[in-house]
Design a protein around this motif. Sequence first.
Motif, PDB file in Angstrom:
ATOM      1  N   ASN A 135      70.825  81.179  65.027  1.00 48.48           N
ATOM      2  CA  ASN A 135      70.256  82.445  65.114  1.00 48.48           C
ATOM      3  C   ASN A 135      69.621  83.084  66.526  1.00 48.48           C
ATOM      4  OD1 ASN A 135      70.289  84.944  62.723  1.00 48.48           O
ATOM      5  ND2 ASN A 135      67.709  84.751  64.301  1.00 48.48           N
ATOM      6  N   ASP A 136      69.064  81.908  67.061  1.00 51.47           N
ATOM      7  CA  ASP A 136      68.365  82.276  68.295  1.00 51.47           C
ATOM      8  C   ASP A 136      69.125  82.220  69.768  1.00 51.47           C
ATOM      9  OD1 ASP A 136      65.762  82.147  67.703  1.00 51.47           O
ATOM     10  OD2 ASP A 136      65.462  79.596  68.023  1.00 51.47           O
ATOM     11  N   GLU A 137      70.393  82.132  69.453  1.00 55.29           N
ATOM     12  CA  GLU A 137      71.458  82.136  70.371  1.00 55.29           C
ATOM     13  C   GLU A 137      72.479  83.517  70.251  1.00 55.29           C
ATOM     14  OE1 GLU A 137      73.091  78.123  71.557  1.00 55.29           O
ATOM     15  OE2 GLU A 137      73.153  78.320  69.641  1.00 55.29           O
ATOM     16  N   LEU A 196      70.909  85.742  68.209  1.00 55.85           N
ATOM     17  CA  LEU A 196      69.766  87.183  68.685  1.00 55.85           C
ATOM     18  C   LEU A 196      69.625  87.480  70.489  1.00 55.85           C
ATOM     19  CD1 LEU A 196      67.594  88.437  67.782  1.00 55.85           C
ATOM     20  CD2 LEU A 196      66.235  86.970  67.790  1.00 55.85           C
ATOM     21  N   ALA A 197      69.876  86.163  70.815  1.00 55.16           N
ATOM     22  CA  ALA A 197      69.473  86.414  72.989  1.00 55.16           C
ATOM     23  C   ALA A 197      70.697  87.056  73.268  1.00 55.16           C
ATOM     24  CB  ALA A 197      69.376  85.216  73.191  1.00 55.16           C
ATOM     25  N   LEU A 198      72.061  86.719  72.722  1.00 55.51           N
ATOM     26  CA  LEU A 198      72.836  87.604  72.742  1.00 55.51           C
ATOM     27  C   LEU A 198      73.153  89.160  72.763  1.00 55.51           C
ATOM     28  CD1 LEU A 198      75.814  87.707  74.549  1.00 55.51           C
ATOM     29  CD2 LEU A 198      76.520  87.162  71.862  1.00 55.51           C
ATOM     30  N   TYR A 199      72.537  89.418  71.415  1.00 55.84           N
ATOM     31  CA  TYR A 199      71.319  90.308  71.088  1.00 55.84           C
ATOM     32  C   TYR A 199      71.129  91.382  72.392  1.00 55.84           C
ATOM     33  CZ  TYR A 199      70.480  94.349  67.885  1.00 55.84           C
ATOM     34  OH  TYR A 199      70.119  95.960  67.405  1.00 55.84           O
ATOM     35  N   GLU A 200      69.698  90.929  72.568  1.00 53.43           N
ATOM     36  CA  GLU A 200      68.958  91.508  73.792  1.00 53.43           C
ATOM     37  C   GLU A 200      69.764  91.872  74.791  1.00 53.43           C
ATOM     38  OE1 GLU A 200      66.048  92.800  72.620  1.00 53.43           O
ATOM     39  OE2 GLU A 200      66.320  92.512  70.479  1.00 53.43           O
ATOM     40  N   GLU A 201      70.637  91.381  74.924  1.00 54.85           N
ATOM     41  CA  GLU A 201      70.937  90.915  76.276  1.00 54.85           C
ATOM     42  C   GLU A 201      71.951  92.367  76.807  1.00 54.85           C
ATOM     43  OE1 GLU A 201      75.083  88.876  78.352  1.00 54.85           O
ATOM     44  OE2 GLU A 201      73.018  87.850  78.035  1.00 54.85           O
ATOM     45  N   TYR A 252      71.316  95.025  64.253  1.00 55.94           N
ATOM     46  CA  TYR A 252      71.364  92.735  64.642  1.00 55.94           C
ATOM     47  C   TYR A 252      71.944  92.267  64.074  1.00 55.94           C
ATOM     48  CZ  TYR A 252      71.025  88.042  64.918  1.00 55.94           C
ATOM     49  OH  TYR A 252      71.044  86.756  64.945  1.00 55.94           O
ATOM     50  N   VAL A 257      78.743  83.843  71.226  1.00 51.75           N
ATOM     51  CA  VAL A 257      78.297  82.929  71.705  1.00 51.75           C
ATOM     52  C   VAL A 257      79.042  82.003  71.760  1.00 51.75           C
ATOM     53  CG1 VAL A 257      76.433  81.237  71.350  1.00 51.75           C
ATOM     54  CG2 VAL A 257      76.348  84.016  70.788  1.00 51.75           C
TER      55      VAL A 257
END
Length: 281
Positions: free
Chosen positions: A210-212, A214-219, A236, A247
């Motif tokens: 989920n962290d990966e 979320l990081a892509l979403y923020e990017e 999200y 991802v």
Amino acid sequence: MKKSIFAMGLSLLVLQSPLAADTLKNSLTNILNDKNSVGMVNLDNLSINGKPKSTTHFKKRSPNTIISTVKGYKIRKKEADAFLNKVTKGKVKDYDRLPKKQRKIVIKELVKIHTLKNKKSRPPTAVIATVNGIKIIKKEADSFLKRMTSGRVEDFDKLDKKQQKLLIRDLARPIVLKSTVDKNLTVEEKDGILRQVWLEKQKSAIDVTNDEMLALYEEKKAQSLAANPNAVIPPYLTIGKQLRGEVIERKITQKLMKDVKIKINFENNTSKDSNKSTKII
């Protein structure tokens, strides 16, 4: 079996079904249920609910009594009794209480099992069948059989003829499929199918946290707002499937490009100093 490797890959995508047919799995049920069994027991004509022979003049014979001799193979009553007890799950235990017709069925099955147990296996390289001129060797059938039975049965020659035919038909399927594909698909289409099969295999082996995601979403959110401060950013949770796919694609690309060396020629220069016009990335 290099020729059939491509066809097996195609069968994964085109057929979307297990390699083994249900008919073959069903025919091997008896083997899987009993590790000591080597053949397919057929007791369709044996009625375990029928009336037993009249016991008015019934005389029970000794377990060591030889009840039949077939081609030098002596069958003792205790062997028939044990066989009956096993296949009828304890409902019938005494061979002598069976009618004559049912006794013949039991003898036939015991002879079949004995023959298969003592049958000499052919070498692994023996050709056991041909499909449109393509040879299938025994070690291929043994390997396929081992996979199907989770290692319980490994010798093609220990199957009866009906089971062997079913197994060969399953091994023939990818060969026939490849022949059909070769006639109907272009090289580009076949390459596309192989790439898709490979990608699906890679995707199934990659974990995404989920962290990966979320990081892509923020990017992606930052990129969109940088291009357009008034951009509408979807929540999200509504694009989770898309994020996961991206991802996975990134991880596959990173894995592919990890040890790749690329040399770029910036000029059409064939002199000894041509290395000056190249770049390795």
